[in-house]
Design a protein around this motif. Structure first.
Motif, PDB file in Angstrom:
ATOM      1  N   ARG A 298      31.949  30.680  19.574  1.00 57.09           N
ATOM      2  CA  ARG A 298      31.708  29.290  19.963  1.00 57.09           C
ATOM      3  C   ARG A 298      33.024  28.536  20.135  1.00 57.09           C
ATOM      4  O   ARG A 298      33.172  27.719  21.075  1.00 57.09           O
ATOM      5  N   HIS A 299      33.989  28.779  19.248  1.00 55.83           N
ATOM      6  CA  HIS A 299      35.308  28.166  19.410  1.00 55.83           C
ATOM      7  C   HIS A 299      35.888  28.475  20.782  1.00 55.83           C
ATOM      8  O   HIS A 299      36.380  27.585  21.485  1.00 55.83           O
ATOM      9  N   VAL A 300      35.856  29.751  21.157  1.00 57.94           N
ATOM     10  CA  VAL A 300      36.438  30.174  22.436  1.00 57.94           C
ATOM     11  C   VAL A 300      35.661  29.584  23.611  1.00 57.94           C
ATOM     12  O   VAL A 300      36.253  29.099  24.582  1.00 57.94           O
ATOM     13  N   GLU A 301      34.349  29.615  23.525  1.00 57.79           N
ATOM     14  CA  GLU A 301      33.509  29.056  24.592  1.00 57.79           C
ATOM     15  C   GLU A 301      33.827  27.580  24.819  1.00 57.79           C
ATOM     16  O   GLU A 301      34.001  27.122  25.961  1.00 57.79           O
ATOM     17  N   ASN A 302      33.905  26.831  23.732  1.00 57.97           N
ATOM     18  CA  ASN A 302      34.212  25.403  23.838  1.00 57.97           C
ATOM     19  C   ASN A 302      35.626  25.162  24.345  1.00 57.97           C
ATOM     20  O   ASN A 302      35.872  24.272  25.166  1.00 57.97           O
ATOM     21  N   ALA A 303      36.581  25.948  23.837  1.00 62.21           N
ATOM     22  CA  ALA A 303      37.980  25.765  24.233  1.00 62.21           C
ATOM     23  C   ALA A 303      38.160  25.985  25.728  1.00 62.21           C
ATOM     24  O   ALA A 303      38.900  25.247  26.392  1.00 62.21           O
ATOM     25  N   LYS A 304      37.512  26.998  26.271  1.00 68.03           N
ATOM     26  CA  LYS A 304      37.593  27.251  27.715  1.00 68.03           C
ATOM     27  C   LYS A 304      37.100  26.039  28.504  1.00 68.03           C
ATOM     28  O   LYS A 304      37.738  25.598  29.476  1.00 68.03           O
ATOM     29  N   LYS A 305      35.978  25.505  28.091  1.00 71.55           N
ATOM     30  CA  LYS A 305      35.378  24.384  28.824  1.00 71.55           C
ATOM     31  C   LYS A 305      36.237  23.128  28.708  1.00 71.55           C
ATOM     32  O   LYS A 305      36.487  22.434  29.708  1.00 71.55           O
ATOM     33  N   PHE A 366      36.952  13.857  16.989  1.00 72.27           N
ATOM     34  CA  PHE A 366      38.127  14.583  16.497  1.00 72.27           C
ATOM     35  C   PHE A 366      38.624  13.967  15.195  1.00 72.27           C
ATOM     36  O   PHE A 366      38.646  12.743  15.037  1.00 72.27           O
ATOM     37  N   SER A 367      39.041  14.817  14.282  1.00 69.78           N
ATOM     38  CA  SER A 367      39.664  14.361  13.047  1.00 69.78           C
ATOM     39  C   SER A 367      41.173  14.539  13.152  1.00 69.78           C
ATOM     40  O   SER A 367      41.650  15.588  13.612  1.00 69.78           O
ATOM     41  N   HIS A 368      41.907  13.524  12.721  1.00 64.96           N
ATOM     42  CA  HIS A 368      43.366  13.565  12.742  1.00 64.96           C
ATOM     43  C   HIS A 368      43.832  14.138  11.412  1.00 64.96           C
ATOM     44  O   HIS A 368      43.934  13.420  10.407  1.00 64.96           O
ATOM     45  N   VAL A 369      44.078  15.430  11.372  1.00 63.66           N
ATOM     46  CA  VAL A 369      44.434  16.105  10.121  1.00 63.66           C
ATOM     47  C   VAL A 369      45.514  17.152  10.374  1.00 63.66           C
ATOM     48  O   VAL A 369      45.684  17.639  11.495  1.00 63.66           O
ATOM     49  N   ALA A 370      46.211  17.527   9.305  1.00 55.93           N
ATOM     50  CA  ALA A 370      47.224  18.589   9.371  1.00 55.93           C
ATOM     51  C   ALA A 370      46.570  19.919   9.036  1.00 55.93           C
ATOM     52  O   ALA A 370      46.881  20.567   8.042  1.00 55.93           O
ATOM     53  N   ASN A 371      45.630  20.325   9.870  1.00 58.52           N
ATOM     54  CA  ASN A 371      44.924  21.586   9.659  1.00 58.52           C
ATOM     55  C   ASN A 371      44.457  22.079  11.016  1.00 58.52           C
ATOM     56  O   ASN A 371      44.528  21.365  12.021  1.00 58.52           O
ATOM     57  N   LEU A 372      43.982  23.302  11.055  1.00 56.51           N
ATOM     58  CA  LEU A 372      43.383  23.864  12.264  1.00 56.51           C
ATOM     59  C   LEU A 372      42.347  24.892  11.839  1.00 56.51           C
ATOM     60  O   LEU A 372      42.260  25.256  10.674  1.00 56.51           O
ATOM     61  N   GLY A 373      41.541  25.336  12.803  1.00 60.91           N
ATOM     62  CA  GLY A 373      40.586  26.392  12.514  1.00 60.91           C
ATOM     63  C   GLY A 373      39.342  25.932  11.794  1.00 60.91           C
ATOM     64  O   GLY A 373      38.609  26.747  11.230  1.00 60.91           O
ATOM     65  N   ASP A 374      39.064  24.651  11.796  1.00 56.03           N
ATOM     66  CA  ASP A 374      37.871  24.105  11.158  1.00 56.03           C
ATOM     67  C   ASP A 374      36.718  24.145  12.163  1.00 56.03           C
ATOM     68  O   ASP A 374      36.932  24.233  13.379  1.00 56.03           O
ATOM     69  N   GLY A 410      36.645  22.575  17.974  1.00 58.61           N
ATOM     70  CA  GLY A 410      35.635  22.973  17.009  1.00 58.61           C
ATOM     71  C   GLY A 410      34.390  23.553  17.649  1.00 58.61           C
ATOM     72  O   GLY A 410      34.380  23.958  18.817  1.00 58.61           O
ATOM     73  N   THR A 411      33.328  23.564  16.873  1.00 56.85           N
ATOM     74  CA  THR A 411      32.079  24.191  17.327  1.00 56.85           C
ATOM     75  C   THR A 411      31.000  23.159  17.643  1.00 56.85           C
ATOM     76  O   THR A 411      29.817  23.492  17.735  1.00 56.85           O
ATOM     77  N   ASP A 413      29.099  20.267  20.144  1.00 61.83           N
ATOM     78  CA  ASP A 413      28.669  20.339  21.539  1.00 61.83           C
ATOM     79  C   ASP A 413      29.883  20.057  22.428  1.00 61.83           C
ATOM     80  O   ASP A 413      30.552  19.029  22.278  1.00 61.83           O
ATOM     81  N   ALA A 414      30.163  20.954  23.358  1.00 60.36           N
ATOM     82  CA  ALA A 414      31.364  20.817  24.191  1.00 60.36           C
ATOM     83  C   ALA A 414      31.361  19.532  25.004  1.00 60.36           C
ATOM     84  O   ALA A 414      32.412  18.901  25.207  1.00 60.36           O
ATOM     85  N   ASP A 415      30.191  19.109  25.484  1.00 58.90           N
ATOM     86  CA  ASP A 415      30.120  17.877  26.273  1.00 58.90           C
ATOM     87  C   ASP A 415      30.482  16.665  25.423  1.00 58.90           C
ATOM     88  O   ASP A 415      31.087  15.703  25.918  1.00 58.90           O
ATOM     89  N   ASP A 416      30.133  16.692  24.156  1.00 57.19           N
ATOM     90  CA  ASP A 416      30.493  15.589  23.264  1.00 57.19           C
ATOM     91  C   ASP A 416      32.003  15.568  23.009  1.00 57.19           C
ATOM     92  O   ASP A 416      32.617  14.495  22.919  1.00 57.19           O
ATOM     93  N   ILE A 417      32.604  16.747  22.877  1.00 58.94           N
ATOM     94  CA  ILE A 417      34.063  16.837  22.696  1.00 58.94           C
ATOM     95  C   ILE A 417      34.771  16.251  23.908  1.00 58.94           C
ATOM     96  O   ILE A 417      35.712  15.451  23.772  1.00 58.94           O
ATOM     97  N   ILE A 418      34.314  16.613  25.095  1.00 51.04           N
ATOM     98  CA  ILE A 418      34.927  16.116  26.329  1.00 51.04           C
ATOM     99  C   ILE A 418      34.750  14.601  26.449  1.00 51.04           C
ATOM    100  O   ILE A 418      35.689  13.878  26.825  1.00 51.04           O
ATOM    101  N   ALA A 419      33.573  14.109  26.135  1.00 47.61           N
ATOM    102  CA  ALA A 419      33.327  12.666  26.221  1.00 47.61           C
ATOM    103  C   ALA A 419      34.239  11.898  25.279  1.00 47.61           C
ATOM    104  O   ALA A 419      34.745  10.814  25.624  1.00 47.61           O
ATOM    105  N   ASP A 420      34.475  12.436  24.110  1.00 48.84           N
ATOM    106  CA  ASP A 420      35.361  11.779  23.151  1.00 48.84           C
ATOM    107  C   ASP A 420      36.792  11.741  23.674  1.00 48.84           C
ATOM    108  O   ASP A 420      37.481  10.716  23.577  1.00 48.84           O
ATOM    109  N   LEU A 421      37.256  12.853  24.223  1.00 51.46           N
ATOM    110  CA  LEU A 421      38.604  12.879  24.811  1.00 51.46           C
ATOM    111  C   LEU A 421      38.702  11.914  25.990  1.00 51.46           C
ATOM    112  O   LEU A 421      39.727  11.235  26.162  1.00 51.46           O
TER     113      LEU A 421
END
Length: 430
Positions: A298-305, A366-374, A410-411, A413-421
């Motif tokens: 799911r991470h990869v699928e979302n990242a591609k989109k 998106f969360s502003h944090v010093a981490n990745l892979g969540d 993250g994992t 909904d990809a459309d929600d991630i895009i809308a936020d950006l």
């Protein structure tokens, strides 16, 4: 489980290292919250302390919950053994500790996590160790940087923050020619996307804090030993090939063979450095790994989109995601990371430093944090945070310039991630 190598990844991520508790029948690995373990008798205790028998002594060294995690990660990576410790940074020191000494050096990629850059450029100097940073795309430069005092080559499979992919086969060939180990940080890829040992890596390190655990709850690290390096082939690694005074002249390479590095990591590294993983952290990581493949897909699928959308956006200068056909690393994806290029990459925002800060402050999902892979999508402006200690030149070389933000997709909904950006970019570049 028997003959674990015959099972598929999805089966191993659930079952490797996990057996029903013999005392209670508990199916999930218990949290063995115990400092010490009772010896059967004096002879048993002596055998354990002499490394003549494998078992549990004291939880700074060994713990059943941690041991289960070690076996699981080693199995998924295709290694002979593993040592878990308190953090990814601890894992890097644990990996170098048996190899190094005053006046010796490592050759490392110039594209590394900012904290690793600081650890290698500043902190290890206190041990008398040195590091030479090189662009690992330039194979001639990597080869030229290795000298008679070099004891390891270090890189990331998928580099943090830019998501650049390292040609591990080419780098391992250079390390092999020099008779030194290749250490690969596989945190950003995980063994689901990349198995560095299959590409010639001697040791694999992880921050288990990230994708392996996947839920942002605990810190941890792991060093996986391929078991394939001949530590006694020359005199470069006396800690492993020569008599160890603390164990009556025992030679780790001679006594433990493929598990020499693993046993040294426990019997010397954890004993003296004390970078111990606590059993509760191991428990959380074991549970997280059970869903690793599902999450990474799911991470990869979302990242591609998301990356494809960002690349077409006029408010963005460029995107570094290796899964895009425009990336110079796209050709390496199939060879090094056949299941996908991960979910970590950087974005250059038009408007520079100020626009990046506004973007970070305007996001909602998106969360502003010093981490990745969540499982959550995360963002950070590396130049003002994780790479702040570096010079401007080092920031640029690491792919963390002032106009760059790092995204960990993250994992959701990809459309929600895009809308936020989209809404945040509108505010940032208004």
């Amino acid at each position: 489980m028997t003959n674990e190598t015959s099972y598929g990844f999805d089966t191993l991520q659930i079952h490797a290292g996990a057996r029903p508790d013999p005392a209670t029948g508990a199916r999930q690995v218990p949290i063995y919250q115990s400092t010490a373990y009772v010896f059967r008798d004096a002879e048993h205790a002596a055998a354990l302390f002499n490394l003549q028998e494998v078992g549990y002594i004291y939880s700074r060294l060994t713990n059943p919950t941690v041991a289960a995690l070690q076996e699981r990660v080693a199995t998924l990576e295709g290694g002979a053994g593993a040592v878990c410790c308190s953090s990814g940074h601890a894992a890097q020191i644990m990996a170098l500790f048996p190899l190094m000494g005053p006046g010796l050096n490592i050759v490392a990629s110039s594209r590394l996590y900012g904290g690793t850059m600081t650890q290698f450029s500043q902190t290890i100097k206190r041990f008398g160790w040195e590091c030479t940073f090189v662009d690992f795309d330039d194979l001639k430069a990597v080869k030229a940087a290795i000298d008679e005092n070099t004891r390891a080559v270090f890189c990331e499979a998928i580099a943090n923050p830019g998501g650049h992919i390292t040609d591990l086969d080419a780098i391992s060939a250079i390390a092999d020619d020099a008779g030194i180990p290749l250490i690969v940080d596989n945190t950003s890829a995980t063994p689901y996307l990349c198995r560095p040992i299959e590409h010639g890596a001697t040791l694999v390190v992880h921050s288990t804090t990230k994708y392996l655990t996947g839920n942002g709850t605990v810190t941890g690290g792991c060093v996986v030993d391929s078991g394939k390096f001949d530590w006694a082939a020359n005199d470069k690694f006396p800690s492993l090939s020569q008599p160890e005074p603390a164990y009556h002249g025992l030679k780790f390479a001679e006594t433990f063979g493929p598990l020499a590095f693993t046993f040294h990591g426990i019997a010397i590294g954890l004993r003296d450095l004390g970078m111990t993983m606590n059993p509760q952290a191991a428990h959380y990581s074991l549970m997280g790994i059970e869903t690793l493949s599902l999450r990474m897909e799911r991470h990869v699928e979302n990242a591609k989109k998301v990356a494809a959308w960002l690349e077409q956006d006029d408010r963005i200068d460029y995107v570094t995601y290796a899964g895009l056909e425009s990336s110079p690393y796209f050709g390496l994806v199939e060879k090094i990371c056949p299941r996908g290029a991960g979910a970590l990459f950087t974005v250059a925002v038009k408007g520079g430093y100020e626009a990046c800060i506004k973007l970070v402050d305007s996001l909602e999902i998106f969360s502003h944090v010093a981490n990745l892979g969540d499982t959550r999508s995360l963002i950070i402006h590396s130049a003002s945070t994780t790479h702040r200690q570096l010079t401007t030149e080092q920031q640029e070389a690491a792919g963390a310039g002032p106009n760059i933000v790092r995204l960990s997709i993250g994992t959701e909904d990809a459309d929600d991630i895009i809308a936020d950006l989209d809404q945040a970019l509108s505010k940032a570049t208004a």
